[in-house]
Write a protein that holds these residues in place. Structure first.
Motif, PDB file in Angstrom:
ATOM      1  N   ALA A   1       0.842  -1.201   0.000  1.00  0.00           N
ATOM      2  CA  ALA A   1       0.000   0.000   0.000  1.00  0.00           C
ATOM      3  C   ALA A   1       0.869   1.241   0.000  1.00  0.00           C
ATOM      4  O   ALA A   1       0.610   2.206  -0.721  1.00  0.00           O
ATOM      5  CB  ALA A   1      -0.900  -0.008   1.237  1.00  0.00           C
ATOM      6  N   ARG A   2       1.936   1.229   0.768  1.00  0.00           N
ATOM      7  CA  ARG A   2       2.817   2.380   0.851  1.00  0.00           C
ATOM      8  C   ARG A   2       3.477   2.655  -0.504  1.00  0.00           C
ATOM      9  O   ARG A   2       3.483   3.806  -0.970  1.00  0.00           O
ATOM     10  CB  ARG A   2       3.871   2.075   1.920  1.00  0.00           C
ATOM     11  N   ASP A   3       3.989   1.610  -1.142  1.00  0.00           N
ATOM     12  CA  ASP A   3       4.671   1.811  -2.420  1.00  0.00           C
ATOM     13  C   ASP A   3       3.711   2.280  -3.503  1.00  0.00           C
ATOM     14  O   ASP A   3       4.047   3.166  -4.293  1.00  0.00           O
ATOM     15  CB  ASP A   3       5.382   0.527  -2.871  1.00  0.00           C
ATOM     16  N   SER A   4       2.523   1.701  -3.519  1.00  0.00           N
ATOM     17  CA  SER A   4       1.595   2.143  -4.565  1.00  0.00           C
ATOM     18  C   SER A   4       1.152   3.585  -4.298  1.00  0.00           C
ATOM     19  O   SER A   4       0.973   4.372  -5.219  1.00  0.00           O
ATOM     20  CB  SER A   4       0.397   1.182  -4.692  1.00  0.00           C
ATOM     21  N   ALA A   5       1.026   3.967  -3.009  1.00  0.00           N
ATOM     22  CA  ALA A   5       0.678   5.360  -2.694  1.00  0.00           C
ATOM     23  C   ALA A   5       1.786   6.291  -3.167  1.00  0.00           C
ATOM     24  O   ALA A   5       1.531   7.310  -3.828  1.00  0.00           O
ATOM     25  CB  ALA A   5       0.453   5.530  -1.193  1.00  0.00           C
ATOM     26  N   LEU A   6       3.040   5.943  -2.857  1.00  0.00           N
ATOM     27  CA  LEU A   6       4.148   6.818  -3.246  1.00  0.00           C
ATOM     28  C   LEU A   6       4.248   6.930  -4.764  1.00  0.00           C
ATOM     29  O   LEU A   6       4.518   8.017  -5.302  1.00  0.00           O
ATOM     30  CB  LEU A   6       5.465   6.309  -2.656  1.00  0.00           C
ATOM     31  N   ALA A   7       3.984   5.823  -5.469  1.00  0.00           N
ATOM     32  CA  ALA A   7       4.030   5.855  -6.931  1.00  0.00           C
ATOM     33  C   ALA A   7       2.941   6.777  -7.482  1.00  0.00           C
ATOM     34  O   ALA A   7       3.167   7.589  -8.388  1.00  0.00           O
ATOM     35  CB  ALA A   7       3.864   4.447  -7.498  1.00  0.00           C
ATOM     36  N   ALA A   8       1.738   6.660  -6.891  1.00  0.00           N
ATOM     37  CA  ALA A   8       0.619   7.497  -7.363  1.00  0.00           C
ATOM     38  C   ALA A   8       0.909   8.971  -7.117  1.00  0.00           C
ATOM     39  O   ALA A   8       0.620   9.834  -7.958  1.00  0.00           O
ATOM     40  CB  ALA A   8      -0.675   7.086  -6.664  1.00  0.00           C
ATOM     41  N   ILE A   9       1.507   9.277  -5.957  1.00  0.00           N
ATOM     42  CA  ILE A   9       1.835  10.677  -5.638  1.00  0.00           C
ATOM     43  C   ILE A   9       2.821  11.228  -6.671  1.00  0.00           C
ATOM     44  O   ILE A   9       2.641  12.326  -7.223  1.00  0.00           O
ATOM     45  CB  ILE A   9       2.408  10.793  -4.215  1.00  0.00           C
ATOM     46  N   ALA A  10       3.845  10.413  -6.970  1.00  0.00           N
ATOM     47  CA  ALA A  10       4.844  10.874  -7.935  1.00  0.00           C
ATOM     48  C   ALA A  10       4.247  11.060  -9.320  1.00  0.00           C
ATOM     49  O   ALA A  10       4.668  11.915 -10.098  1.00  0.00           O
ATOM     50  CB  ALA A  10       6.008   9.884  -7.996  1.00  0.00           C
ATOM     51  N   ALA A  11       3.194  10.270  -9.603  1.00  0.00           N
ATOM     52  CA  ALA A  11       2.610  10.319 -10.943  1.00  0.00           C
ATOM     53  C   ALA A  11       1.610  11.468 -11.107  1.00  0.00           C
ATOM     54  O   ALA A  11       1.232  11.809 -12.229  1.00  0.00           O
ATOM     55  CB  ALA A  11       1.933   8.994 -11.272  1.00  0.00           C
ATOM     56  N   ALA A  12       1.167  12.029  -9.985  1.00  0.00           N
ATOM     57  CA  ALA A  12       0.176  13.122 -10.096  1.00  0.00           C
ATOM     58  C   ALA A  12       0.827  14.321 -10.764  1.00  0.00           C
ATOM     59  O   ALA A  12       1.851  14.822 -10.304  1.00  0.00           O
ATOM     60  CB  ALA A  12      -0.337  13.509  -8.713  1.00  0.00           C
ATOM     61  N   THR A  13       0.218  14.797 -11.896  1.00  0.00           N
ATOM     62  CA  THR A  13       0.867  15.883 -12.646  1.00  0.00           C
ATOM     63  C   THR A  13       0.244  17.244 -12.360  1.00  0.00           C
ATOM     64  O   THR A  13       0.764  18.255 -12.790  1.00  0.00           O
ATOM     65  CB  THR A  13       0.804  15.622 -14.157  1.00  0.00           C
ATOM     66  N   ASP A  14      -0.917  17.263 -11.680  1.00  0.00           N
ATOM     67  CA  ASP A  14      -1.413  18.585 -11.286  1.00  0.00           C
ATOM     68  C   ASP A  14      -2.140  18.501  -9.946  1.00  0.00           C
ATOM     69  O   ASP A  14      -2.322  17.420  -9.390  1.00  0.00           O
ATOM     70  CB  ASP A  14      -2.299  19.185 -12.394  1.00  0.00           C
ATOM     71  N   LEU A  15      -2.537  19.619  -9.438  1.00  0.00           N
ATOM     72  CA  LEU A  15      -3.119  19.689  -8.099  1.00  0.00           C
ATOM     73  C   LEU A  15      -4.432  18.926  -7.998  1.00  0.00           C
ATOM     74  O   LEU A  15      -4.746  18.339  -6.953  1.00  0.00           O
ATOM     75  CB  LEU A  15      -3.326  21.161  -7.706  1.00  0.00           C
ATOM     76  N   GLU A  16      -5.171  18.919  -9.059  1.00  0.00           N
ATOM     77  CA  GLU A  16      -6.444  18.192  -9.110  1.00  0.00           C
ATOM     78  C   GLU A  16      -6.200  16.691  -8.899  1.00  0.00           C
ATOM     79  O   GLU A  16      -6.830  16.048  -8.061  1.00  0.00           O
ATOM     80  CB  GLU A  16      -7.033  18.442 -10.506  1.00  0.00           C
ATOM     81  N   GLN A  17      -5.241  16.166  -9.669  1.00  0.00           N
ATOM     82  CA  GLN A  17      -4.908  14.731  -9.560  1.00  0.00           C
ATOM     83  C   GLN A  17      -4.395  14.416  -8.162  1.00  0.00           C
ATOM     84  O   GLN A  17      -4.736  13.391  -7.582  1.00  0.00           O
ATOM     85  CB  GLN A  17      -3.839  14.346 -10.590  1.00  0.00           C
ATOM     86  N   LEU A  18      -3.598  15.295  -7.623  1.00  0.00           N
ATOM     87  CA  LEU A  18      -3.015  15.041  -6.302  1.00  0.00           C
ATOM     88  C   LEU A  18      -4.098  14.954  -5.234  1.00  0.00           C
ATOM     89  O   LEU A  18      -4.017  14.169  -4.284  1.00  0.00           O
ATOM     90  CB  LEU A  18      -2.010  16.141  -5.952  1.00  0.00           C
ATOM     91  N   LYS A  19      -5.159  15.701  -5.430  1.00  0.00           N
ATOM     92  CA  LYS A  19      -6.272  15.682  -4.491  1.00  0.00           C
ATOM     93  C   LYS A  19      -6.931  14.294  -4.488  1.00  0.00           C
ATOM     94  O   LYS A  19      -7.229  13.720  -3.415  1.00  0.00           O
ATOM     95  CB  LYS A  19      -7.288  16.743  -4.925  1.00  0.00           C
ATOM     96  N   THR A  20      -7.142  13.759  -5.687  1.00  0.00           N
ATOM     97  CA  THR A  20      -7.732  12.409  -5.809  1.00  0.00           C
ATOM     98  C   THR A  20      -6.809  11.366  -5.167  1.00  0.00           C
ATOM     99  O   THR A  20      -7.260  10.499  -4.404  1.00  0.00           O
ATOM    100  CB  THR A  20      -7.914  12.070  -7.308  1.00  0.00           C
ATOM    101  N   VAL A  21      -5.519  11.508  -5.464  1.00  0.00           N
ATOM    102  CA  VAL A  21      -4.541  10.572  -4.899  1.00  0.00           C
ATOM    103  C   VAL A  21      -4.569  10.625  -3.366  1.00  0.00           C
ATOM    104  O   VAL A  21      -4.545   9.596  -2.682  1.00  0.00           O
ATOM    105  CB  VAL A  21      -3.121  10.905  -5.426  1.00  0.00           C
TER     106      VAL A  21
END
Ligand code: PHE
Length: 347
Positions: A1-21
């Protein structure tokens, strides 16, 4: 869970996406939040170790979120600066700024003609004392000539204030405040209760001229107006006087101008038909004039035994209509910027 969370955070390209993540990986229903809740259900000896692991994982995820947030915000701001930058050097498609009104430039042109002869320009108020508009000019309360100029009165009537019906009160003001010799032109706005049509308007413009000196005669008046006409309309355009009546001048005359269309022939160009502008007369009406009535000199404190003077007055609007061949007076007053700019700010 931690690794997939960190990967998703790194992949977020804008603030909107980061909110979903953030909701998915750090929210109440995220795998890590669930894991945290399940710790309580573990056998006591496993709890400590599980608690540390989950706690560290959540800490790392929150830290990564905060760091990513900062980076994305900075990027966002930088992008706004670039995208919303205004290039002030680009050509614009703004409406044209307009031009100076022909009445303004026309009044200046007239003033210049007189200033070139050593005259001065004088102005007076548009809202005027009845006494200066009428009485000082030899039009007493019951003078029949008062109805020659249908007047706008202001309220209350016992204040005796009018919208000036002509520029002649500026003559009176000038004589009252100065000593001869006096040579002034007074352009300005005047008001009469006229209909509004192609040749009349309740508001129009006049220019007044006044000369007071020793030995001033009607010949000076004629010479001055002939010069004015030639300057305004070109060589060969002159004036003609017809006997008339004004209370403030004696003798008085109507001033006619050589018809600027047929140049005095009275004929339509190259034909034997009458010129339409002057109806075959060869002359058109321009204004009024005369020798200043000694009663006016006296009322305005000028020594009539020593000084004499002449005065004249004509419509500026009418003069400009002649000069530019305008058919309808109203075009001068309706504020259409296409009309104004067509004059190109110069006359
Ligand atoms: N004030 C007169 C008018 O408005 C014009 C005029 C001015 C006549 C000066 C004579 C002298 O009709």
């Amino acid at each position: 869970a931690r690794d997939s969370a960190l990967a998703a955070i790194a992949a977020a390209t804008d603030l909107e996406q980061l909110k979903t993540v953030r909701t998915e990986h750090a929210g109440d229903r995220s795998p890590l939040a669930l894991a945290n809740r399940e710790i309580g259900a573990l056998p006591p000896q496993a709890r400590k170790e599980a608690g540390q692991r989950v706690g560290q994982a959540r800490g790392a995820v929150n830290q990564a979120l905060a760091a990513r947030q900062e980076v994305l915000e900075a990027e966002h701001e930088a992008r706004i600066l670039v995208e919303e930058a205004v290039d002030v050097t680009l050509p614009t498609d703004h409406d044209p700024v307009g031009g100076r009104h022909p009445l303004t430039t026309g009044a200046e042109l007239i003033a210049d003609i007189f200033v070139a002869m050593g005259w001065e320009v004088a102005e007076g108020p548009v809202i005027e004392a009845e006494w200066l508009n009428f009485d000082a000019l030899n039009l007493g309360p019951d003078h029949p000539a008062r109805t020659m100029q249908d007047t706008f009165w202001t309220e209350p009537a016992d204040h005796h204030i009018v919208l000036r019906t002509h520029t002649s009160p500026v003559q009176a003001r000038t004589m009252l405040t100065r000593t001869p010799p006096i040579y002034v032109v007074c352009p300005g706005r005047v008001f009469r209760t006229d209909e509004y049509d192609a040749t009349h308007s309740p508001m129009f413009h006049q220019v007044e001229g006044l000369a007071i000196d020793e030995g001033i005669s009607m010949a000076h008046l004629k010479g001055t107006l002939d010069h004015f006409a030639a300057q305004m309309f070109g060589d060969g355009i002159t004036t003609r006087f017809r006997p008339s009546y004004f209370p403030f001048t004696e003798p008085s005359a109507e001033v006619d101008l050589t018809c600027f269309v047929c140049r005095g022939t009275g004929l339509k160009d190259g034909t034997t038909e009458h010129c339409r502008t002057c109806r075959g007369e060869g002359w058109i009406e321009w204004g009024g004039c005369g020798m200043v009535n000694p009663r006016v000199l006296q009322a305005c404190g000028v020594d009539a035994t020593r000084y004499s003077g002449f005065a004249f007055g004509m419509g500026i609007d009418r003069t400009l209509m002649f000069r530019h061949g305008l058919e309808d007076l109203r075009t001068l007053f309706e504020g259409d910027v296409r009309f104004t700019t067509a004059f190109g700010s110069e006359l």
